[in-house]
Design a protein around this motif. Structure first.
Motif, mmCIF file in Angstrom:
data_model
loop_
_atom_site.group_PDB
_atom_site.id
_atom_site.type_symbol
_atom_site.label_atom_id
_atom_site.label_comp_id
_atom_site.label_asym_id
_atom_site.label_seq_id
_atom_site.Cartn_x
_atom_site.Cartn_y
_atom_site.Cartn_z
ATOM 1 N N ALA A 282 0.829 -1.211 0.000
ATOM 2 C CA ALA A 282 0.000 0.000 0.000
ATOM 3 C C ALA A 282 0.858 1.253 0.000
ATOM 4 O O ALA A 282 0.545 2.246 -0.672
ATOM 5 C CB ALA A 282 -0.928 -0.015 1.210
ATOM 6 N N TYR A 283 1.939 1.220 0.762
ATOM 7 C CA TYR A 283 2.867 2.358 0.775
ATOM 8 C C TYR A 283 3.474 2.576 -0.603
ATOM 9 O O TYR A 283 3.529 3.707 -1.102
ATOM 10 C CB TYR A 283 3.969 2.128 1.809
ATOM 11 N N ARG A 284 3.940 1.504 -1.216
ATOM 12 C CA ARG A 284 4.584 1.638 -2.524
ATOM 13 C C ARG A 284 3.611 2.129 -3.585
ATOM 14 O O ARG A 284 3.942 2.960 -4.432
ATOM 15 C CB ARG A 284 5.204 0.303 -2.924
ATOM 16 N N GLN A 285 2.398 1.621 -3.524
ATOM 17 C CA GLN A 285 1.404 2.034 -4.501
ATOM 18 C C GLN A 285 1.006 3.495 -4.294
ATOM 19 O O GLN A 285 0.792 4.241 -5.261
ATOM 20 C CB GLN A 285 0.169 1.139 -4.404
ATOM 21 N N THR A 286 0.914 3.924 -3.039
ATOM 22 C CA THR A 286 0.446 5.280 -2.737
ATOM 23 C C THR A 286 1.548 6.325 -2.859
ATOM 24 O O THR A 286 1.325 7.419 -3.380
ATOM 25 C CB THR A 286 -0.146 5.329 -1.313
ATOM 26 N N PHE A 287 2.754 5.976 -2.386
ATOM 27 C CA PHE A 287 3.800 6.988 -2.255
ATOM 28 C C PHE A 287 5.010 6.763 -3.164
ATOM 29 O O PHE A 287 5.847 7.663 -3.287
ATOM 30 C CB PHE A 287 4.269 7.059 -0.795
ATOM 31 N N GLY A 288 5.106 5.598 -3.762
ATOM 32 C CA GLY A 288 6.258 5.319 -4.608
ATOM 33 C C GLY A 288 7.557 5.427 -3.826
ATOM 34 O O GLY A 288 7.683 4.874 -2.739
ATOM 35 N N GLU A 289 8.525 6.165 -4.371
ATOM 36 C CA GLU A 289 9.820 6.351 -3.713
ATOM 37 C C GLU A 289 9.963 7.761 -3.139
ATOM 38 O O GLU A 289 11.073 8.277 -3.000
ATOM 39 C CB GLU A 289 10.952 6.087 -4.717
#
Length: 338
Positions: A282-289
């Motif tokens: 969820a973090y990667r999908q929402t915030f990327g890098e």
């Protein structure tokens, strides 16, 4: 764990590594014996040439000088920015560097200062790590700061600071002392997951009340609040209630969210995998890098934060708080000339 945690000892001519369990559980005499035994190990000694580091303009952490008696941390907070590679720590974060000569260096440096000022500790490493209970480097440095008439700003998450309550109060009566504590998580069970190696928020609230009762002003760092975990109105209001009841002078926050970069991002995601399966995705999908990870609830929560601070007379402007931390009282400065 005690099996894999090491402590790196920094000092003039002092060898470098001892086992953390030795420091925590044995006497100082045994520690010194251990250091002598390591001389034949071939480990490189790292001299500590000075202790105080001058801040650029006093605007960050709000003081003229900072000092770090330890480097690294065993609190295990899953979000800690100090793990970031940009700080160039050349050992595992849980391996603690100890500046054994800190009191000697501090006294020599304060003796040369022409004017007293505010000195901060806790910016990069908590001065009340568990091993401080045995080593007492922080306590010895506080005694020197009090003796030479300087002011103190200390940032910690640990209730071990209560050991030095009378000493902190004495510094404040003479000059100025401000105690800062980080509060992020009202729910005690969640707090033990996010900050597993240090006392919970309730215990830190008790510290803030003790400081209030001794006339010592306090500032709370209300950060970070983690998206999908503790970025809720319930969590925010719980922490603010603690702050109001403890009579804190100010609360610092820079928005609702956290920062992630090389070093702390990997550790944070690994912790999410252990404790909150699926949340890393969820973090990667929402915030990327992104470096700045901002909660989708930030605007509403910041409105509540400012309204509650205004309602209860708590300072929440970062610039005003940093000015307060930086300001050494004029009347105390005049007394140092007599």
């Amino acid at each position: 764990t005690e099996d894999n945690l090491q402590v790196k000892v920094i000092g003039i001519g002092v060898p470098t590594v001892v086992d953390a369990a030795t420091i925590v559980h044995d006497s100082m005499a045994h520690l010194l014996d251990t250091l002598e035994e390591t001389e034949a190990s071939g480990l490189e000694s790292v001299p500590a040439k000075h202790l105080l580091h001058r801040t650029r303009d006093g605007s960050w952490f709000g003081t003229d000088y900072t000092m770090n008696l330890y480097r690294g941390c065993c609190h295990g907070c899953i979000y800690c920015d100090s793990r970031s590679r940009c700080y160039q720590m050349l050992h595992d974060f849980e391996d603690i560097e100890v500046k054994t000569d800190a009191p000697v260096l501090l006294e020599a440096e304060l003796r040369r200062k022409r004017r007293p000022c505010m000195i901060a500790t806790g910016a990069m490493s908590d001065p009340y790590l568990p091993l401080e209970a045995e080593l007492q480097l922080t306590r010895r440095c506080l005694e020197i700061i009090g003796r030479y008439g300087f002011g103190l700003s200390v940032l910690t998450k640990s209730n071990l600071i209560l050991r030095d309550l009378e000493l902190l109060a004495a510094i404040h009566r003479k000059t100025k002392c401000v105690v800062q504590m980080t509060l992020t998580t009202y729910d005690e069970s969640l707090c033990r997951v996010l900050e597993p190696g240090v006392c919970t928020t309730k215990a830190r609230f008790d510290v803030l009340r003790a400081m209030r009762d001794h006339g010592i002003p306090t500032v709370v760092w209300l950060c970070p609040l983690l998206p999908f975990l503790n970025d809720t109105e319930e969590n925010l209001r719980g922490i603010l209630d603690y702050c109001v009841r403890a009579g804190v002078w100010g609360i610092l926050t820079f928005g609702i969210g956290l920062t992630l970069r090389e070093g702390n991002r990997e550790y944070f995601y690994a912790a999410l995998d252990r404790h909150f399966p699926g949340l890393k995705a969820a973090y990667r999908q929402t915030f990327g890098e992104r470096y700045q990870v901002t909660s989708s609830h930030s605007r509403e929560l910041m409105r509540i934060f400012r309204d509650e601070c205004r309602k209860h007379g708590i300072v929440c402007d970062p610039d005003e708080i940093f000015r307060f931390l930086h300001t050494f009282p004029e009347e105390a400065e005049q007394l140092t000339f007599f």
